[in-house]
Design an enzyme around this catalytic site. Structure first.
Site, short mmCIF file in Angstrom:
data_model
loop_
_atom_site.label_atom_id
_atom_site.label_comp_id
_atom_site.label_asym_id
_atom_site.label_seq_id
_atom_site.Cartn_x
_atom_site.Cartn_y
_atom_site.Cartn_z
N CYS A 75 0.94 -1.26 0.12
CA CYS A 75 0.21 0.15 0.03
C CYS A 75 0.88 1.24 -0.08
O CYS A 75 1.36 1.51 1.00
CB CYS A 75 -0.89 -0.13 1.08
N HIS A 155 -3.17 -4.91 -10.06
CA HIS A 155 -3.95 -3.76 -10.49
C HIS A 155 -4.28 -3.97 -12.27
O HIS A 155 -3.52 -4.76 -12.77
CB HIS A 155 -2.77 -2.60 -10.48
N GLU A 201 -10.63 0.12 -4.98
CA GLU A 201 -9.51 -0.87 -4.28
C GLU A 201 -10.29 -2.07 -3.85
O GLU A 201 -11.33 -2.14 -3.47
CB GLU A 201 -8.81 0.07 -3.14
N CYS A 210 -5.15 6.03 -4.17
CA CYS A 210 -4.52 4.78 -3.92
C CYS A 210 -3.19 5.03 -4.72
O CYS A 210 -2.82 5.25 -5.93
CB CYS A 210 -5.32 3.83 -4.99
N GLY A 213 -1.90 2.23 -6.80
CA GLY A 213 -2.61 2.47 -8.15
C GLY A 213 -2.41 3.58 -8.82
O GLY A 213 -2.30 3.32 -10.33
#
Length: 271
Positions: A75, A155, A201, A210, A213
């Site tokens: 993350c 992703h 997410e 994100c 992301g």
């Protein structure tokens, strides 16, 4: 089981951080989900734990848990928050975070307060994402032909003209092509070096920002020939600077904000 916690956010993507360095905590998926609940718990997009590192060169072992209790490998926004916390707690200006996705070196710019995290190399092979079958990760066989990769978590980036597809985020997250589900990003290219991004997410739904992301979107845009390797990413919660560097590592720079600290009784939550 009174336990101290830190509440932090990166561009509105918020986290509860628990410290397991003194001793392990009795955390289960059910308890994580209860703590993350917006009305009955502390509330967060992800719960983060800190533990003693097990690899040479690391300062802390960081784990990330989604609000449904499942674990994520990486993350970006939470990594910036942890780096900022270690800087404030221990004076570390360049902490190294050990994660399931590998070692993530970070730097804290004391003049600006911005935090940069080296998110490592994007994984472009279909098995590394992972996908359920061998397909071209630059153009998946889904409506909209998204590009896929892993930044320690899976992703899929759709390049779109509007965000109407966001309503299908949950269905896309659970598409059979993604055996471990996927984070679904919708990117609008504003210029070669600037994009607007929204992300559904995995396990959390749509968040204000994100970090991983944003890294995935910039890499996928460059792979498609749509964007530059250095790009400003506009998210609902603010702006990130993403660079896919010449050494193939992805550098993410942005803010990290401490919201408040508190104490929680873990025994009050479902085990």
């Amino acid at each position: 089981m009174l336990t101290a916690f830190h509440k932090m956010h990166g561009l509105g993507n918020d986290f509860v951080i628990l410290d397991e360095r003194p001793a392990p905590l009795p955390l289960t998926p059910a308890r994580v989900a209860a703590l993350a609940h917006r009305r009955r718990g502390i509330g967060c997009d992800q719960l983060v734990t800190l533990a003693p590192p097990t690899l040479p060169g690391a300062d802390v072992f960081v784990r990330f848990f989604n609000p449904d209790g499942s674990e994520a490998g990486a993350c970006g926004n939470a990594s910036r928050c942890v780096a900022d916390l270690l800087h404030r707690q221990q004076g570390l200006a360049a902490p190294v975070l050990q994660t399931r996705a590998g070692l993530l070196p970070a730097t804290v710019d004391t003049a600006t307060g911005l935090v940069t995290v080296d998110m490592g190399e994007p994984r472009l092979d279909w098995q590394a994402v992972p996908l359920a079958k061998a397909v071209d990760t630059l153009s998946l066989p889904l409506p909209g032909a998204p590009a896929a990769l892993s930044m320690g978590n899976p992703h899929a980036t759709f390049f779109v003209e509007d965000f109407s597809l966001l309503d299908q985020g949950a269905a896309l997250e659970h598409d059979p092509l993604f055996p471990e589900r996927a984070n679904i990003g919708l990117a609008i290219m504003l210029a070669p070096d600037r994009m607007r991004l929204k992300v559904h997410e995995r396990g959390a739904g749509v968040t204000e920002a994100c970090g991983s992301g944003a890294c995935a979107a910039v890499v996928n845009a460059a792979r498609r020939g749509l964007g530059a390797r250095l790009c400003t990413v506009e998210l609902d919660g603010g702006v990130l600077r993403i660079e896919w560097a010449a050494n193939n590592h992805v550098l993410m720079t942005g803010t990290a904000t401490a919201s408040f600290e508190g104490v929680v009784d873990l025994a009050a939550y479902a085990s």
